[in-house]
Design a protein around this motif. Sequence first.
Motif, PDB file in Angstrom:
ATOM      1  N   ASP A  49       0.844  -1.122   0.054  1.00  7.80           N
ATOM      2  CA  ASP A  49      -0.023  -0.100   0.059  1.00  7.80           C
ATOM      3  C   ASP A  49       0.866   1.275   0.053  1.00  7.80           C
ATOM      4  OD1 ASP A  49      -2.076   1.642   0.330  1.00  7.80           O
ATOM      5  OD2 ASP A  49      -2.467   1.450   2.264  1.00  7.80           O
ATOM      6  N   VAL A  50       0.530   2.242  -0.851  1.00  8.51           N
ATOM      7  CA  VAL A  50       1.386   3.336  -1.061  1.00  8.51           C
ATOM      8  C   VAL A  50       0.463   4.772  -0.557  1.00  8.51           C
ATOM      9  CG1 VAL A  50       2.709   2.566  -2.622  1.00  8.51           C
ATOM     10  CG2 VAL A  50       0.804   3.750  -3.259  1.00  8.51           C
ATOM     11  N   SER A  51      -0.712   4.378  -0.050  1.00  8.76           N
ATOM     12  CA  SER A  51      -1.900   5.448   0.266  1.00  8.76           C
ATOM     13  C   SER A  51      -1.174   6.384   1.255  1.00  8.76           C
ATOM     14  CB  SER A  51      -2.924   4.978   0.550  1.00  8.76           C
ATOM     15  OG  SER A  51      -3.160   4.112   1.700  1.00  8.76           O
ATOM     16  N   GLU A  76       2.407  -0.344 -12.216  1.00 11.81           N
ATOM     17  CA  GLU A  76       0.876  -0.654 -13.143  1.00 11.81           C
ATOM     18  C   GLU A  76      -0.135  -0.885 -11.726  1.00 11.81           C
ATOM     19  OE1 GLU A  76       1.892  -4.228 -15.089  1.00 11.81           O
ATOM     20  OE2 GLU A  76       2.152  -3.017 -16.793  1.00 11.81           O
ATOM     21  N   THR A  77       0.387  -1.773 -10.585  1.00  8.68           N
ATOM     22  CA  THR A  77      -0.660  -1.973  -9.544  1.00  8.68           C
ATOM     23  C   THR A  77      -0.972  -0.902  -8.783  1.00  8.68           C
ATOM     24  OG1 THR A  77       0.248  -4.111  -9.477  1.00  8.68           O
ATOM     25  CG2 THR A  77      -0.872  -3.388  -7.369  1.00  8.68           C
ATOM     26  N   HIS A  78       0.016   0.231  -8.624  1.00  9.08           N
ATOM     27  CA  HIS A  78      -0.351   1.344  -7.845  1.00  9.08           C
ATOM     28  C   HIS A  78      -0.395   2.637  -8.320  1.00  9.08           C
ATOM     29  CE1 HIS A  78       0.447  -0.924  -4.179  1.00  9.08           C
ATOM     30  NE2 HIS A  78       1.552  -1.443  -4.886  1.00  9.08           N
ATOM     31  N   ARG A  79      -0.845   2.652  -9.857  1.00 10.89           N
ATOM     32  CA  ARG A  79      -0.792   3.568 -10.558  1.00 10.89           C
ATOM     33  C   ARG A  79      -1.751   4.900 -10.186  1.00 10.89           C
ATOM     34  NH1 ARG A  79      -2.393   2.744 -17.136  1.00 10.89           N
ATOM     35  NH2 ARG A  79      -1.970   5.025 -17.671  1.00 10.89           N
ATOM     36  N   ASP A  80      -3.151   4.490  -9.566  1.00 11.99           N
ATOM     37  CA  ASP A  80      -3.997   5.444  -9.384  1.00 11.99           C
ATOM     38  C   ASP A  80      -3.374   6.206  -8.064  1.00 11.99           C
ATOM     39  OD1 ASP A  80      -5.672   4.740 -11.275  1.00 11.99           O
ATOM     40  OD2 ASP A  80      -7.105   3.425  -9.906  1.00 11.99           O
ATOM     41  N   ALA A  81      -2.990   5.553  -7.082  1.00 16.21           N
ATOM     42  CA  ALA A  81      -2.324   6.108  -5.759  1.00 16.21           C
ATOM     43  C   ALA A  81      -1.066   7.073  -6.184  1.00 16.21           C
ATOM     44  CB  ALA A  81      -2.078   5.175  -4.986  1.00 16.21           C
ATOM     45  N   LEU A  82      -0.280   6.300  -7.163  1.00 22.05           N
ATOM     46  CA  LEU A  82       0.886   7.140  -7.708  1.00 22.05           C
ATOM     47  C   LEU A  82       0.586   8.334  -8.376  1.00 22.05           C
ATOM     48  CD1 LEU A  82       3.199   4.088  -8.443  1.00 22.05           C
ATOM     49  CD2 LEU A  82       3.312   5.594  -6.287  1.00 22.05           C
ATOM     50  N   VAL A  85       0.477  11.677  -6.180  1.00 26.92           N
ATOM     51  CA  VAL A  85       1.537  12.131  -5.420  1.00 26.92           C
ATOM     52  C   VAL A  85       2.733  12.511  -6.340  1.00 26.92           C
ATOM     53  CG1 VAL A  85       0.738  10.978  -3.172  1.00 26.92           C
ATOM     54  CG2 VAL A  85       2.421   9.925  -4.612  1.00 26.92           C
ATOM     55  N   PRO A  86       3.582  13.162  -5.576  1.00 28.23           N
ATOM     56  CA  PRO A  86       4.820  13.038  -6.539  1.00 28.23           C
ATOM     57  C   PRO A  86       5.932  11.920  -6.609  1.00 28.23           C
ATOM     58  CG  PRO A  86       4.797  15.060  -4.989  1.00 28.23           C
ATOM     59  CD  PRO A  86       3.738  14.117  -4.718  1.00 28.23           C
ATOM     60  N   VAL A  87       6.176  11.445  -7.891  1.00 29.87           N
ATOM     61  CA  VAL A  87       6.611  10.256  -7.926  1.00 29.87           C
ATOM     62  C   VAL A  87       8.159  10.611  -8.676  1.00 29.87           C
ATOM     63  CG1 VAL A  87       6.696   7.992  -8.929  1.00 29.87           C
ATOM     64  CG2 VAL A  87       4.570   8.728  -7.870  1.00 29.87           C
ATOM     65  N   ALA A  88       9.253   9.890  -8.151  1.00 28.17           N
ATOM     66  CA  ALA A  88      10.544   9.975  -9.013  1.00 28.17           C
ATOM     67  C   ALA A  88      11.042   8.524  -9.232  1.00 28.17           C
ATOM     68  CB  ALA A  88      11.541  10.714  -8.146  1.00 28.17           C
ATOM     69  N   TYR A  89      11.474   8.282 -10.340  1.00 25.45           N
ATOM     70  CA  TYR A  89      12.254   6.847 -10.631  1.00 25.45           C
ATOM     71  C   TYR A  89      13.635   6.982 -10.880  1.00 25.45           C
ATOM     72  CZ  TYR A  89       7.585   6.139 -12.640  1.00 25.45           C
ATOM     73  OH  TYR A  89       5.951   5.988 -12.954  1.00 25.45           O
ATOM     74  N   PHE A  90      14.371   5.816 -10.493  1.00 25.01           N
ATOM     75  CA  PHE A  90      15.709   5.610 -10.721  1.00 25.01           C
ATOM     76  C   PHE A  90      15.911   4.389 -11.272  1.00 25.01           C
ATOM     77  CE2 PHE A  90      15.368   4.255  -6.434  1.00 25.01           C
ATOM     78  CZ  PHE A  90      16.381   3.182  -6.256  1.00 25.01           C
ATOM     79  N   VAL A  91      17.058   4.295 -12.157  1.00 21.34           N
ATOM     80  CA  VAL A  91      17.584   3.100 -12.623  1.00 21.34           C
ATOM     81  C   VAL A  91      18.969   3.052 -12.202  1.00 21.34           C
ATOM     82  CG1 VAL A  91      16.193   3.035 -14.853  1.00 21.34           C
ATOM     83  CG2 VAL A  91      18.394   3.887 -14.756  1.00 21.34           C
ATOM     84  N   GLU A 116       5.100   5.778 -18.876  1.00 26.96           N
ATOM     85  CA  GLU A 116       3.922   5.749 -19.860  1.00 26.96           C
ATOM     86  C   GLU A 116       2.663   5.598 -18.596  1.00 26.96           C
ATOM     87  OE1 GLU A 116       3.987   3.021 -22.810  1.00 26.96           O
ATOM     88  OE2 GLU A 116       5.531   3.808 -23.868  1.00 26.96           O
ATOM     89  N   LEU A 117       3.006   5.127 -17.574  1.00 25.07           N
ATOM     90  CA  LEU A 117       2.010   4.676 -16.587  1.00 25.07           C
ATOM     91  C   LEU A 117       1.450   5.826 -15.626  1.00 25.07           C
ATOM     92  CD1 LEU A 117       3.041   0.944 -15.937  1.00 25.07           C
ATOM     93  CD2 LEU A 117       0.785   1.655 -16.861  1.00 25.07           C
ATOM     94  N   VAL A 118       2.925   6.267 -15.039  1.00 24.72           N
ATOM     95  CA  VAL A 118       2.930   7.581 -14.147  1.00 24.72           C
ATOM     96  C   VAL A 118       3.913   8.473 -14.442  1.00 24.72           C
ATOM     97  CG1 VAL A 118       3.029   8.239 -11.765  1.00 24.72           C
ATOM     98  CG2 VAL A 118       1.518   6.108 -12.349  1.00 24.72           C
ATOM     99  N   ARG A 119       3.766   9.630 -14.992  1.00 20.54           N
ATOM    100  CA  ARG A 119       4.740  10.416 -15.219  1.00 20.54           C
ATOM    101  C   ARG A 119       5.678  11.343 -14.009  1.00 20.54           C
ATOM    102  NH1 ARG A 119       7.172  11.792 -19.777  1.00 20.54           N
ATOM    103  NH2 ARG A 119       5.208  11.315 -20.958  1.00 20.54           N
TER     104      ARG A 119
END
Length: 173
Positions: A49-51, A76-82, A85-91, A116-119
Amino acid sequence: MSGKVLVTYASKCGSTGEVADAIGETLAAPEPGDEGAAVDVRLLKDVTDVSGYHAVVVGSAIRMGQWLPEATRFVETHRDALSRVPVAYFVVCMTLQEDTEEHRREAATYLDPARELVRPVDEGLFAGAMNYSKLFLPFRLVIKAMKVPEGDFRDWDVIRDWAAGVRPLLLGA
């Protein structure tokens, strides 16, 4: 600063988890005028849960030019919740062992499915570490055949600087 931040990651051999820890420590560190952020650093598989989070940082090791499948499934699973809120990605990848503009462009494409799922508000692109002894034999043979060098190519200053720079985007100035 208010709100709680989740730094979550997918890793096969542990080096991405160490990067996630450094990001979490940087986000949690007090700065002049604030007490620092509350940060949880957790493996993706341990997050259901990320809520309860004000912001989320999602990272993954790269295998064969892709985020690990569990990282994409997590977004994909948490797309709506993400999306709320602000989201950052890293590789974390060996492509960036040599930090060139061409390699950075290539590494950035690894985020296309998640993007493509969450900017995201920002993206961190980091060199990884390769320790052959931590790889399953079939994968070790493939990596050696590809002539991927063994060693730790992570630049901790770059990782911490990115985390410090993304902090205001996640939690506000």
